[in-house]
Motif scaffolding. Sequence first.
Motif, PDB file in Angstrom:
ATOM      1  N   VAL A 238       0.506  -0.829   0.325  1.00  0.00           N
ATOM      2  CA  VAL A 238       0.673  -0.016  -0.092  1.00  0.00           C
ATOM      3  C   VAL A 238       0.862   1.107   0.006  1.00  0.00           C
ATOM      4  CG1 VAL A 238      -1.300   1.374   1.421  1.00  0.00           C
ATOM      5  CG2 VAL A 238      -1.981  -0.996   1.209  1.00  0.00           C
ATOM      6  N   VAL A 239       1.971   1.527   0.727  1.00  0.00           N
ATOM      7  CA  VAL A 239       3.112   2.783   0.910  1.00  0.00           C
ATOM      8  C   VAL A 239       3.462   3.094  -0.393  1.00  0.00           C
ATOM      9  CG1 VAL A 239       5.538   3.292   1.957  1.00  0.00           C
ATOM     10  CG2 VAL A 239       2.651   2.600   3.413  1.00  0.00           C
ATOM     11  N   LEU A 240       4.284   1.627  -0.606  1.00  0.00           N
ATOM     12  CA  LEU A 240       4.569   1.743  -2.117  1.00  0.00           C
ATOM     13  C   LEU A 240       3.320   2.015  -3.158  1.00  0.00           C
ATOM     14  CD1 LEU A 240       6.551  -1.779  -2.675  1.00  0.00           C
ATOM     15  CD2 LEU A 240       7.293   0.600  -2.746  1.00  0.00           C
ATOM     16  N   PHE A 241       2.147   2.380  -3.774  1.00  0.00           N
ATOM     17  CA  PHE A 241       1.230   3.068  -4.270  1.00  0.00           C
ATOM     18  C   PHE A 241       0.948   4.075  -4.453  1.00  0.00           C
ATOM     19  CE2 PHE A 241       1.057  -1.716  -6.005  1.00  0.00           C
ATOM     20  CZ  PHE A 241       0.748  -1.643  -7.440  1.00  0.00           C
ATOM     21  N   GLY A 242       0.956   4.069  -2.756  1.00  0.00           N
ATOM     22  CA  GLY A 242       0.581   5.526  -2.448  1.00  0.00           C
ATOM     23  C   GLY A 242       1.752   6.482  -2.752  1.00  0.00           C
ATOM     24  N   GLY A 243       2.988   5.895  -2.554  1.00  0.00           N
ATOM     25  CA  GLY A 243       4.497   6.945  -3.149  1.00  0.00           C
ATOM     26  C   GLY A 243       4.347   7.500  -4.462  1.00  0.00           C
ATOM     27  N   ALA A 244       3.947   6.278  -5.535  1.00  0.00           N
ATOM     28  CA  ALA A 244       3.760   6.306  -6.436  1.00  0.00           C
ATOM     29  C   ALA A 244       2.496   7.706  -6.894  1.00  0.00           C
ATOM     30  CB  ALA A 244       3.651   4.702  -6.848  1.00  0.00           C
ATOM     31  N   LEU A 245       1.918   7.238  -6.346  1.00  0.00           N
ATOM     32  CA  LEU A 245       0.435   8.165  -6.140  1.00  0.00           C
ATOM     33  C   LEU A 245       0.529   9.684  -6.345  1.00  0.00           C
ATOM     34  CD1 LEU A 245      -2.815   5.268  -5.986  1.00  0.00           C
ATOM     35  CD2 LEU A 245      -2.056   6.533  -7.906  1.00  0.00           C
ATOM     36  N   TYR A 246       1.581   9.230  -4.894  1.00  0.00           N
ATOM     37  CA  TYR A 246       1.248  11.043  -4.302  1.00  0.00           C
ATOM     38  C   TYR A 246       2.874  12.382  -4.931  1.00  0.00           C
ATOM     39  CZ  TYR A 246      -2.840  10.591  -3.050  1.00  0.00           C
ATOM     40  OH  TYR A 246      -4.039   9.897  -2.077  1.00  0.00           O
ATOM     41  N   GLY A 247       3.598  10.879  -5.580  1.00  0.00           N
ATOM     42  CA  GLY A 247       4.585  11.342  -6.222  1.00  0.00           C
ATOM     43  C   GLY A 247       5.815  12.106  -4.583  1.00  0.00           C
ATOM     44  N   ILE A 248       5.182  10.920  -3.834  1.00  0.00           N
ATOM     45  CA  ILE A 248       6.333  10.938  -2.539  1.00  0.00           C
ATOM     46  C   ILE A 248       7.293   9.365  -2.010  1.00  0.00           C
ATOM     47  CG2 ILE A 248       6.418  11.192  -0.069  1.00  0.00           C
ATOM     48  CD1 ILE A 248       3.067  11.325   0.050  1.00  0.00           C
ATOM     49  N   ASP A 249       8.492   9.883  -1.697  1.00  0.00           N
ATOM     50  CA  ASP A 249       9.708   9.395  -1.417  1.00  0.00           C
ATOM     51  C   ASP A 249       9.029   8.136  -0.136  1.00  0.00           C
ATOM     52  OD1 ASP A 249      12.037   7.850  -1.058  1.00  0.00           O
ATOM     53  OD2 ASP A 249      13.091   8.991  -0.256  1.00  0.00           O
ATOM     54  N   VAL A 250       9.169   7.120  -0.136  1.00  0.00           N
ATOM     55  CA  VAL A 250       8.532   6.206   0.499  1.00  0.00           C
ATOM     56  C   VAL A 250       9.387   4.611   0.881  1.00  0.00           C
ATOM     57  CG1 VAL A 250       5.904   6.935   0.648  1.00  0.00           C
ATOM     58  CG2 VAL A 250       6.880   4.398  -1.142  1.00  0.00           C
ATOM     59  N   SER A 251      10.748   5.077   0.290  1.00  0.00           N
ATOM     60  CA  SER A 251      12.019   4.352   0.573  1.00  0.00           C
ATOM     61  C   SER A 251      12.068   3.820   2.493  1.00  0.00           C
ATOM     62  CB  SER A 251      13.268   4.382  -0.015  1.00  0.00           C
ATOM     63  OG  SER A 251      13.419   5.732  -0.070  1.00  0.00           O
ATOM     64  N   LEU A 252      12.461   4.301   3.268  1.00  0.00           N
ATOM     65  CA  LEU A 252      12.517   4.063   4.201  1.00  0.00           C
ATOM     66  C   LEU A 252      11.076   3.783   5.483  1.00  0.00           C
ATOM     67  CD1 LEU A 252      14.265   5.074   6.435  1.00  0.00           C
ATOM     68  CD2 LEU A 252      13.192   6.584   7.413  1.00  0.00           C
ATOM     69  N   PRO A 253       9.954   3.839   4.759  1.00  0.00           N
ATOM     70  CA  PRO A 253       8.956   4.118   5.645  1.00  0.00           C
ATOM     71  C   PRO A 253       8.705   1.985   4.758  1.00  0.00           C
ATOM     72  CG  PRO A 253       7.791   6.077   4.847  1.00  0.00           C
ATOM     73  CD  PRO A 253       9.490   5.679   4.622  1.00  0.00           C
ATOM     74  N   ALA A 254       8.887   1.696   3.823  1.00  0.00           N
ATOM     75  CA  ALA A 254       8.275   0.756   3.283  1.00  0.00           C
ATOM     76  C   ALA A 254       9.429  -0.374   3.761  1.00  0.00           C
ATOM     77  CB  ALA A 254       8.690   1.647   1.979  1.00  0.00           C
ATOM     78  N   ALA A 255      11.439  -0.147   3.898  1.00  0.00           N
ATOM     79  CA  ALA A 255      12.140  -0.376   4.100  1.00  0.00           C
ATOM     80  C   ALA A 255      11.441  -0.956   5.810  1.00  0.00           C
ATOM     81  CB  ALA A 255      12.733   0.165   3.901  1.00  0.00           C
ATOM     82  N   ALA A 256      11.817  -0.239   6.583  1.00  0.00           N
ATOM     83  CA  ALA A 256      10.673  -0.839   7.999  1.00  0.00           C
ATOM     84  C   ALA A 256      10.428  -1.401   8.140  1.00  0.00           C
ATOM     85  CB  ALA A 256      11.008   0.631   8.178  1.00  0.00           C
ATOM     86  N   LEU A 257       8.347  -0.965   7.181  1.00  0.00           N
ATOM     87  CA  LEU A 257       7.739  -1.954   7.133  1.00  0.00           C
ATOM     88  C   LEU A 257       8.138  -3.214   6.979  1.00  0.00           C
ATOM     89  CD1 LEU A 257       4.715   0.360   5.806  1.00  0.00           C
ATOM     90  CD2 LEU A 257       4.867  -0.807   8.060  1.00  0.00           C
ATOM     91  N   PHE A 258       9.091  -3.584   5.911  1.00  0.00           N
ATOM     92  CA  PHE A 258       9.150  -4.836   4.847  1.00  0.00           C
ATOM     93  C   PHE A 258      10.132  -5.613   5.908  1.00  0.00           C
ATOM     94  CE2 PHE A 258      11.600  -7.843   2.155  1.00  0.00           C
ATOM     95  CZ  PHE A 258      10.525  -8.872   2.266  1.00  0.00           C
ATOM     96  N   VAL A 259      10.548  -4.773   7.240  1.00  0.00           N
ATOM     97  CA  VAL A 259      12.068  -5.391   7.784  1.00  0.00           C
ATOM     98  C   VAL A 259      10.742  -5.499   9.561  1.00  0.00           C
ATOM     99  CG1 VAL A 259      13.839  -4.679   9.557  1.00  0.00           C
ATOM    100  CG2 VAL A 259      13.957  -3.831   7.606  1.00  0.00           C
ATOM    101  N   LEU A 260      10.286  -4.931   9.239  1.00  0.00           N
ATOM    102  CA  LEU A 260       9.958  -5.000  10.967  1.00  0.00           C
ATOM    103  C   LEU A 260       8.292  -6.336  10.544  1.00  0.00           C
ATOM    104  CD1 LEU A 260       8.347  -1.993  12.142  1.00  0.00           C
ATOM    105  CD2 LEU A 260       9.294  -3.170  13.249  1.00  0.00           C
ATOM    106  N   GLY A 261       8.408  -6.961   8.894  1.00  0.00           N
ATOM    107  CA  GLY A 261       6.908  -7.939   8.862  1.00  0.00           C
ATOM    108  C   GLY A 261       8.073  -9.010   8.925  1.00  0.00           C
ATOM    109  N   LEU A 262       9.345  -9.094   8.529  1.00  0.00           N
ATOM    110  CA  LEU A 262      10.758 -10.458   8.974  1.00  0.00           C
ATOM    111  C   LEU A 262      10.639 -10.343  10.234  1.00  0.00           C
ATOM    112  CD1 LEU A 262      12.907  -9.657   5.370  1.00  0.00           C
ATOM    113  CD2 LEU A 262      10.981 -11.071   5.611  1.00  0.00           C
ATOM    114  N   ILE A 263      10.828  -9.873  10.403  1.00  0.00           N
ATOM    115  CA  ILE A 263      11.191  -9.966  12.130  1.00  0.00           C
ATOM    116  C   ILE A 263      10.105 -10.855  13.259  1.00  0.00           C
ATOM    117  CG2 ILE A 263      11.492  -8.688  14.548  1.00  0.00           C
ATOM    118  CD1 ILE A 263      13.069  -6.832  12.675  1.00  0.00           C
TER     119      ILE A 263
END
Length: 154
Positions: free
Chosen positions: A96-121
């Motif tokens: 959702v964050v990746l698509f939201g970032g693309a739709l609104y033209g925002i850099d979401v690399s940090l939140p996306a990476a943080a969510l992914f790492v938390l998911g793996l933990i």
Amino acid sequence: MAQPIPIDDIAHVIQLSVAPVFLLTGVGALLSVLTSRLARVVDRARRQEDKLEHLSAERQPDVLDELCKLSRRARLMNWSISLVTFCALLVSSVIVVLFGGALYGIDVSLPAAALFVLGLICLIGGLLVFLREIYLATIHLRLGPFQNGARKRK
């Protein structure tokens, strides 16, 4: 009027979200295994509870001990299911964050990476708790003539 998003950007976001989608597929399969294992523990506990009513006083402590072990295993399975489900929610949030970032033209690399790492933990935690439950399920297992890894002597 809002600027349309180039199709190349959407295609790139879809490519980025493919890995989390595959992870979600694996997590879904794992959740199926965990929930069926929990169902087996619950069914076994119900059978033992029904048996408890008809046992003599000297046999009841054995059944109560097994019910205590089954209760502990069920709690571990609940923790494992909760952690793995939270992993699925976090990975879904990445998409959702990746698509939201693309739709609104925002850099979401940090939140996306943080969510992914938390998911793996959470996934690692769920697997560790599952491993503990398997250990508890098999620690007292005796199959036929084999007990504790050695052949039973006559």
